[in-house]
Design an enzyme around this catalytic site. Structure first.
Site, PDB file in Angstrom:
ATOM      1  N   ASN A 146      20.376  32.788  -7.416  1.00 20.99           N
ATOM      2  CA  ASN A 146      20.798  31.222  -7.788  1.00 20.99           C
ATOM      3  C   ASN A 146      19.703  30.513  -8.506  1.00 20.99           C
ATOM      4  OD1 ASN A 146      18.898  31.192  -5.710  1.00 20.99           O
ATOM      5  ND2 ASN A 146      19.976  29.211  -4.805  1.00 20.99           N
ATOM      6  N   LYS A 169      11.236  42.419  -7.626  1.00 24.34           N
ATOM      7  CA  LYS A 169      12.734  42.875  -7.606  1.00 24.34           C
ATOM      8  C   LYS A 169      13.736  41.718  -7.525  1.00 24.34           C
ATOM      9  CE  LYS A 169      16.021  43.682  -4.877  1.00 24.34           C
ATOM     10  NZ  LYS A 169      17.191  43.804  -5.816  1.00 24.34           N
ATOM     11  N   GLY A 221      16.246  34.210  -0.041  1.00 24.35           N
ATOM     12  CA  GLY A 221      17.746  34.616   0.070  1.00 24.35           C
ATOM     13  C   GLY A 221      17.971  34.497   1.233  1.00 24.35           C
ATOM     14  N   SER A 222      18.883  35.435   1.673  1.00 26.16           N
ATOM     15  CA  SER A 222      19.615  35.203   3.015  1.00 26.16           C
ATOM     16  C   SER A 222      18.969  35.140   4.361  1.00 26.16           C
ATOM     17  CB  SER A 222      20.870  35.951   3.081  1.00 26.16           C
ATOM     18  OG  SER A 222      20.541  37.499   3.476  1.00 26.16           O
ATOM     19  N   GLY A 226      15.969  38.107   5.489  1.00 24.39           N
ATOM     20  CA  GLY A 226      14.640  37.522   5.714  1.00 24.39           C
ATOM     21  C   GLY A 226      14.153  37.816   7.078  1.00 24.39           C
ATOM     22  N   GLU A 243      11.843  32.179   2.562  1.00 22.93           N
ATOM     23  CA  GLU A 243      12.594  31.095   2.133  1.00 22.93           C
ATOM     24  C   GLU A 243      14.157  31.418   2.009  1.00 22.93           C
ATOM     25  OE1 GLU A 243      11.703  27.918   2.001  1.00 22.93           O
ATOM     26  OE2 GLU A 243       9.410  28.386   1.429  1.00 22.93           O
ATOM     27  N   CYS A 277      20.067  26.291  -1.912  1.00 21.04           N
ATOM     28  CA  CYS A 277      19.402  26.309  -0.801  1.00 21.04           C
ATOM     29  C   CYS A 277      19.251  24.827  -0.135  1.00 21.04           C
ATOM     30  CB  CYS A 277      18.531  27.139  -0.300  1.00 21.04           C
ATOM     31  SG  CYS A 277      16.926  26.971  -1.333  1.00 21.04           S
ATOM     32  N   GLN A 324      31.275  35.823  -3.534  1.00 16.54           N
ATOM     33  CA  GLN A 324      31.157  34.519  -2.887  1.00 16.54           C
ATOM     34  C   GLN A 324      32.355  33.588  -2.948  1.00 16.54           C
ATOM     35  OE1 GLN A 324      27.506  33.228  -1.968  1.00 16.54           O
ATOM     36  NE2 GLN A 324      29.015  31.692  -1.216  1.00 16.54           N
ATOM     37  N   GLU A 376      25.749  27.993   6.652  1.00 18.98           N
ATOM     38  CA  GLU A 376      25.472  27.828   5.012  1.00 18.98           C
ATOM     39  C   GLU A 376      26.492  28.462   4.492  1.00 18.98           C
ATOM     40  OE1 GLU A 376      22.110  29.588   2.922  1.00 18.98           O
ATOM     41  OE2 GLU A 376      21.711  27.703   1.966  1.00 18.98           O
ATOM     42  N   GLU A 455       5.498  27.069  -0.719  1.00 24.64           N
ATOM     43  CA  GLU A 455       5.634  27.756  -2.130  1.00 24.64           C
ATOM     44  C   GLU A 455       5.170  26.663  -2.862  1.00 24.64           C
ATOM     45  OE1 GLU A 455       7.834  31.347  -2.981  1.00 24.64           O
ATOM     46  OE2 GLU A 455       9.574  30.324  -1.992  1.00 24.64           O
TER      47      GLU A 455
HETATM   48  N1  LIG Z   1      17.921  30.302   0.032  1.00 23.05           N
HETATM   49  C1  LIG Z   1      18.163  30.699  -0.920  1.00 23.05           C
HETATM   50  O1  LIG Z   1      17.776  30.378  -2.101  1.00 23.05           O
HETATM   51  C2  LIG Z   1      19.237  31.515  -1.182  1.00 23.05           C
HETATM   52  C3  LIG Z   1      20.071  31.818  -0.373  1.00 23.05           C
HETATM   53  N2  LIG Z   1      21.096  32.679  -0.127  1.00 23.05           N
HETATM   54  C4  LIG Z   1      22.123  32.940   1.073  1.00 23.05           C
HETATM   55  O2  LIG Z   1      22.294  34.265   1.214  1.00 23.05           O
HETATM   56  C5  LIG Z   1      23.830  34.501   1.096  1.00 23.05           C
HETATM   57  C6  LIG Z   1      23.908  36.071   0.504  1.00 23.05           C
HETATM   58  O3  LIG Z   1      23.187  35.853  -0.817  1.00 23.05           O
HETATM   59  P1  LIG Z   1      22.550  37.436  -1.157  1.00 23.05           P
HETATM   60  O4  LIG Z   1      22.299  37.273  -2.545  1.00 23.05           O
HETATM   61  O5  LIG Z   1      23.683  38.548  -0.663  1.00 23.05           O
HETATM   62  O6  LIG Z   1      21.203  37.338  -0.377  1.00 23.05           O
HETATM   63  P2  LIG Z   1      20.226  38.421   0.107  1.00 23.05           P
HETATM   64  O7  LIG Z   1      19.204  38.142   0.859  1.00 23.05           O
HETATM   65  O8  LIG Z   1      21.394  39.749   0.250  1.00 23.05           O
HETATM   66  O9  LIG Z   1      19.646  38.917  -1.338  1.00 23.05           O
HETATM   67  C7  LIG Z   1      18.452  38.169  -1.749  1.00 23.05           C
HETATM   68  C8  LIG Z   1      17.534  39.314  -2.509  1.00 23.05           C
HETATM   69  O10 LIG Z   1      17.148  40.390  -1.244  1.00 23.05           O
HETATM   70  C9  LIG Z   1      17.662  41.478  -1.968  1.00 23.05           C
HETATM   71  N3  LIG Z   1      18.042  42.421  -0.697  1.00 23.05           N
HETATM   72  C10 LIG Z   1      19.331  42.494  -0.227  1.00 23.05           C
HETATM   73  N4  LIG Z   1      19.314  43.558   0.834  1.00 23.05           N
HETATM   74  C11 LIG Z   1      17.939  43.921   0.947  1.00 23.05           C
HETATM   75  C12 LIG Z   1      17.424  44.719   1.909  1.00 23.05           C
HETATM   76  N5  LIG Z   1      17.884  45.377   2.651  1.00 23.05           N
HETATM   77  N6  LIG Z   1      15.968  45.043   1.661  1.00 23.05           N
HETATM   78  C13 LIG Z   1      15.182  44.370   0.609  1.00 23.05           C
HETATM   79  N7  LIG Z   1      15.944  43.385  -0.213  1.00 23.05           N
HETATM   80  C14 LIG Z   1      17.262  43.342  -0.044  1.00 23.05           C
HETATM   81  C15 LIG Z   1      18.920  41.351  -2.887  1.00 23.05           C
HETATM   82  O11 LIG Z   1      18.955  42.317  -3.529  1.00 23.05           O
HETATM   83  P3  LIG Z   1      20.584  42.711  -4.154  1.00 23.05           P
HETATM   84  O12 LIG Z   1      20.848  41.565  -5.047  1.00 23.05           O
HETATM   85  O13 LIG Z   1      20.134  43.921  -5.089  1.00 23.05           O
HETATM   86  O14 LIG Z   1      21.270  42.703  -2.945  1.00 23.05           O
HETATM   87  C16 LIG Z   1      18.222  40.098  -3.350  1.00 23.05           C
HETATM   88  O15 LIG Z   1      17.456  40.423  -4.295  1.00 23.05           O
HETATM   89  C17 LIG Z   1      24.226  33.251   0.426  1.00 23.05           C
HETATM   90  O16 LIG Z   1      25.323  33.164   0.654  1.00 23.05           O
HETATM   91  C18 LIG Z   1      23.381  32.269   0.714  1.00 23.05           C
HETATM   92  O17 LIG Z   1      23.710  31.790   2.088  1.00 23.05           O
HETATM   93  C19 LIG Z   1      21.395  33.297  -1.192  1.00 23.05           C
HETATM   94  C20 LIG Z   1      20.720  33.305  -2.287  1.00 23.05           C
HETATM   95  C21 LIG Z   1      19.501  32.213  -2.464  1.00 23.05           C
HETATM   96  O1  LIG Z   2      16.709  22.112  -5.401  1.00 25.00           O
HETATM   97  C1  LIG Z   2      15.853  22.750  -5.796  1.00 25.00           C
HETATM   98  O2  LIG Z   2      15.132  22.419  -6.783  1.00 25.00           O
HETATM   99  C2  LIG Z   2      15.466  24.025  -5.587  1.00 25.00           C
HETATM  100  C3  LIG Z   2      16.615  24.944  -4.774  1.00 25.00           C
HETATM  101  C4  LIG Z   2      16.137  26.299  -4.531  1.00 25.00           C
HETATM  102  O3  LIG Z   2      15.095  26.703  -4.765  1.00 25.00           O
HETATM  103  C5  LIG Z   2      17.137  26.994  -4.129  1.00 25.00           C
HETATM  104  O4  LIG Z   2      18.433  26.687  -3.837  1.00 25.00           O
HETATM  105  O5  LIG Z   2      16.852  28.222  -3.786  1.00 25.00           O
END
Ligand SMILES: NC(=O)C1=CN([C@@H]2O[C@H](COP(=O)(O)OP(=O)(O)OC[C@H]3O[C@@H](n4cnc5c(N)ncnc54)[C@H](OP(=O)(O)O)[C@@H]3O)[C@@H](O)[C@H]2O)C=CC1
Ligand SMILES: O=C(O)CCC(=O)C(=O)O
Length: 475
Positions: A146, A169, A221-222, A226, A243, A277, A324, A376, A455
């Protein structure tokens, strides 16, 4: 083919096309999908480079970070267009994000030169004490789609400033921004192995990193991924920083300025297609302003221009991909099934190009126990929860497993101050959107949103460096 960078060499792999979510017929390019072996090689390269890089002169780190900042800023229009094309946020949002990445590198160029450490006397006579900082080591950085350039920037820049080497990565959906960023850092003079890029699937490349010989992992990420990183890191006694999601409340009190509240909620809930997020997904509104607020927000949503991310005038770009979009639609169906009223939006829109367009959705009549108020969604969907007064608003705001950001719109200093103190979130805003934060201040949350040190800004050093205490008997 855009390759991975391992030990200073560009390495090809299976080519994966990068698709534009505003126009699925537009292929941005082919990017190497790395393997588990690539991840292992990258970790080995980072480990080898760490021997020298950890002792590199601050001025060398400063020069690389400054040069990166300068090129990002000079190319922000071009890279902003690339980012908008692969992720789907609007051109203006994407260009601003590239500018933010440049500012982050600039800030950490300064951090590389900043003196840290303390000197003092021991409790034992004649002995001196020195507290210094050393790099954490070889760090793995796993990032989401994102913020394809800002999030990598706010992990890579402090890692390098504090003398760490990096295996990065990016999310599979957004390799182009990651590739461009690493190419810039590489050409800015980062020695071979100091920054390694491994594009490829989370389940192979990411998993190998998590199980590999890393000293620290920073992840955004998710919640599910995490939690897995936390378990694997704890087993290995390795430092980690997470995060994850948010279900961020925006409280609107009777005495709020209506325009300010509507603007803050429109931006917080829907800009960047709600894929932040920090998005305000729960709008907690007191009775006296509720109907006026809902009517004004509904009108504002109706006026939003949803379309191709690169078109002039687009305010809301597409959802990032089909899965999504499907997930957003499932949440919308659940909201209706659980009794919330869909005031406006949520429908899939067709435009001239085949993209994942969706009108931002507003639900009213929500209670805080509904699925759309608890989980979320990560899309352009917000839930209005009507409350009696400030006390109930505060209680509802804090009743969530998350704790990233929170906001309040009010003219009352008393309520704003009380909310600032009692809100269980890492970041609080007053009369401002919950999303869109500064680059030089600490970023992070509480409860299920975050784990580990903050961070960004000077606080980033808590994760990317470790403290050493030395006792010196100079006599
Ligand atoms: N807080 C935030 O900023 C974010 C939150 N999210 C939340 O996560 C949900 C799903 O998004 P998604 O992109 O699938 O999130 P993920 O947690 O799946 O992806 C985030 C990162 O982790 C990697 N990843 C996925 N699976 C593994 C694993 N088993 N081991 C190590 N790394 C891994 C992904 O790689 P790859 O892309 O190759 O799968 C990507 O680089 C969203 O709908 C949202 O709720 C998502 C994005 C940002
Ligand atoms: O709102 C922002 O400025 C940052 C948001 C963010 O880091 C995220 O959504 O992952």
């Amino acid at each position: 083919m855009h390759g991975n960078l391992i030990a200073g060499e560009w390495v090809n792999g299976t080519a994966v096309p990068n698709i534009n979510p505003s126009d699925t017929s537009d292929v941005i390019g082919d990017f190497a999908s790395g393997t588990a072996q690539d991840a292992t090689d990258a970790i080995a390269a980072a480990r080898a480079a760490f021997d020298t890089w950890q002792f590199s002169a601050p001025l060398e780190r400063h020069a690389i970070l400054s040069k990166t900042a300068a090129e990002l800023m000079a190319r922000r229009d071009e890279l902003g267009a690339l980012l908008a094309r692969e992720e789907g946020k609007t051109r203006a949002e994407a260009t601003a994000e590239v500018g933010r990445a440049a500012q982050i590198f600039d800030f950490f160029a300064g951090e590389a030169l900043r003196l840290t450490g303390e000197a003092g006397a021991s409790t034992r006579p004649g002995i001196e004490v020195a507290v210094t900082r050393e790099p954490a080591g070889v760090v793995g950085l796993i990032t989401p789609w994102n913020f394809p350039i800002a999030i990598p920037a706010w992990k890579i820049a402090p890692a390098l400033a504090h003398g760490n080497t990096v295996v990065f990565k990016p999310a599979s959906l957004v390799p182009a921004s990651a590739h461009a960023l690493v190419d810039i850092i590489h050409r800015a003079g980062a020695p071979a192995g100091v920054v390694n890029l491994v594009m490829g699937p989370g389940r192979s490349v990411g998993q190998t990193m998590i199980e590999g010989d890393l000293d620290a992992i920073s992840f955004t990420g998710s919640t599910g991924t995490g939690a897995m990183i936390a378990m694997e890191s704890a087993k290995r006694q390795r430092r980690f920083q997470l995060e994850m999601g948010g279900k961020n409340p925006m409280v609107v009190l009777d005495d709020a300025d209506l325009d300010t509240a509507v603007r803050a909620c429109l931006d917080g809930a829907y800009f960047s297609t709600g894929q932040r997020c920090t998005a305000s997904s729960r709008l907690i509104v007191t009775e006296g302003i509720h109907d006026r607020f809902v009517a004004a927000l509904r009108d504002a949503i109706a006026g939003l221009n949803v379309g191709h991310a690169l078109n002039d005038g687009t305010q809301i770009g597409p959802v990032v991909d089909q899965s999504q979009l499907d997930s957003n639609l499932e949440y919308i169906a659940k909201g209706e099934a659980e009794g919330a009223a869909r005031e406006i939006g949520g429908e899939v829109l067709s435009r001239e190009t085949a993209g994942f367009f969706q009108r931002p959705a507003l639900f009213t009549g929500c209670t805080n126990d509904m699925t759309i108020a608890r989980e979320e969604i990560f899309g352009p969907v917000a839930a209005v929860i009507r409350v009696r007064d400030y006390d109930e608003a505060l209680r509802v705001a804090n009743d969530t497993p998350f704790g990233l950001t929170s906001g309040i719109c009010t003219a009352s200093l008393k309520h704003a101050s009380d909310f600032r103190r009692k809100s269980q979130a890492g970041m609080v805003t007053v009369n401002l959107p919950t999303a869109g934060v500064d680059f030089h201040t600490p970023f992070g949350g509480r409860k299920g949103s975050s784990f580990g040190p903050r961070e960004q800004g000077a606080y980033a050093r808590e994760f990317y460096s470790t403290v050493k205490t030395a006792y010196i008997n100079a006599g």
